[in-house]
Design an enzyme around this catalytic site. Sequence first.
Site, PDB file in Angstrom:
ATOM      1  N   ASN A  45       0.920  -1.173   0.034  1.00 21.63           N
ATOM      2  CA  ASN A  45      -0.003   0.190   0.112  1.00 21.63           C
ATOM      3  C   ASN A  45       0.935   1.137  -0.051  1.00 21.63           C
ATOM      4  O   ASN A  45       0.699   2.394  -0.687  1.00 21.63           O
ATOM      5  CB  ASN A  45      -1.005  -0.072   1.345  1.00 21.63           C
ATOM      6  CG  ASN A  45      -2.177   0.877   1.184  1.00 21.63           C
ATOM      7  OD1 ASN A  45      -2.772   0.868   0.092  1.00 21.63           O
ATOM      8  ND2 ASN A  45      -2.549   1.445   2.027  1.00 21.63           N
TER       9      ASN A  45
ATOM     10  N   VAL B 225      -5.821   4.964  -7.243  1.00 24.67           N
ATOM     11  CA  VAL B 225      -5.868   3.594  -6.765  1.00 24.67           C
ATOM     12  C   VAL B 225      -5.720   3.856  -5.072  1.00 24.67           C
ATOM     13  O   VAL B 225      -4.784   4.504  -4.607  1.00 24.67           O
ATOM     14  CB  VAL B 225      -4.447   2.865  -7.128  1.00 24.67           C
ATOM     15  CG1 VAL B 225      -4.533   1.688  -6.254  1.00 24.67           C
ATOM     16  CG2 VAL B 225      -4.603   2.660  -8.485  1.00 24.67           C
ATOM     17  N   PRO B 226      -6.845   3.793  -4.515  1.00 22.31           N
ATOM     18  CA  PRO B 226      -7.497   4.589  -3.166  1.00 22.31           C
ATOM     19  C   PRO B 226      -6.801   3.985  -2.381  1.00 22.31           C
ATOM     20  O   PRO B 226      -7.511   3.440  -1.193  1.00 22.31           O
ATOM     21  CB  PRO B 226      -9.177   4.426  -3.226  1.00 22.31           C
ATOM     22  CG  PRO B 226      -9.310   3.057  -4.088  1.00 22.31           C
ATOM     23  CD  PRO B 226      -8.021   3.022  -5.302  1.00 22.31           C
ATOM     24  N   CYS B 227      -5.535   3.994  -1.948  1.00 17.55           N
ATOM     25  CA  CYS B 227      -4.735   3.675  -0.688  1.00 17.55           C
ATOM     26  C   CYS B 227      -5.176   4.327   0.548  1.00 17.55           C
ATOM     27  O   CYS B 227      -5.011   3.649   1.505  1.00 17.55           O
ATOM     28  CB  CYS B 227      -3.335   3.631  -0.986  1.00 17.55           C
ATOM     29  SG  CYS B 227      -2.688   5.153  -1.823  1.00 17.55           S
ATOM     30  N   HIS B 228      -5.783   5.541   0.350  1.00 13.17           N
ATOM     31  CA  HIS B 228      -6.319   6.290   1.631  1.00 13.17           C
ATOM     32  C   HIS B 228      -7.405   5.609   2.197  1.00 13.17           C
ATOM     33  O   HIS B 228      -7.567   5.877   3.193  1.00 13.17           O
ATOM     34  CB  HIS B 228      -6.778   7.604   1.077  1.00 13.17           C
ATOM     35  CG  HIS B 228      -7.895   7.697   0.176  1.00 13.17           C
ATOM     36  ND1 HIS B 228      -7.461   7.536  -1.266  1.00 13.17           N
ATOM     37  CD2 HIS B 228      -9.170   7.818   0.397  1.00 13.17           C
ATOM     38  CE1 HIS B 228      -8.912   7.710  -2.183  1.00 13.17           C
ATOM     39  NE2 HIS B 228      -9.670   7.821  -0.843  1.00 13.17           N
TER      40      HIS B 228
END
Length: 160
Positions: free
Chosen positions: A116, A125-128
Amino acid sequence: MNETTDRYAYLDSPIGGLRVHSDGVGVTEIDFDAHRDGGETRDVVLDAAVSQLREYFAGERTTFDVPLGPQKGSAFQRSVWKALCDIPYGQTATYGELAAELELGPFGARAVGSANASNPIPIIVPCHRVIGANGTLTGYAGGLERKQTLLDLEQGPALF
């Protein structure tokens, strides 16, 4: 990254300046803390990505459909990044949940966290959307304040 094929566009956003990179086929990277430098070189991928990011920050877009083309990352990292894209807008998942989904075993959460942290295309790419097991915010390459801002954006305005 090959300097002759790297193109980028700058975007002002609620979380600061972003530099979106493209190889002409897909988005390859998004950098935080970017400054406009006059060296932007546009292409159709960048135009679409910048447009979609503006819509996202305006609360008008919940998914992205620009092509992605990360230039780095192992097969494992890419599998984690793909799983990140399956976390719905406005929702979160824990590192452990992603590890279980990827069938990584009892120590998989650490591996997911490491992958991540290496995500070259944050926001799209929603790593949050990945949080700690106890529901707290943990690590984010852009800083926890940015992570909180992105999560708040996706939760929408408070009713009261």
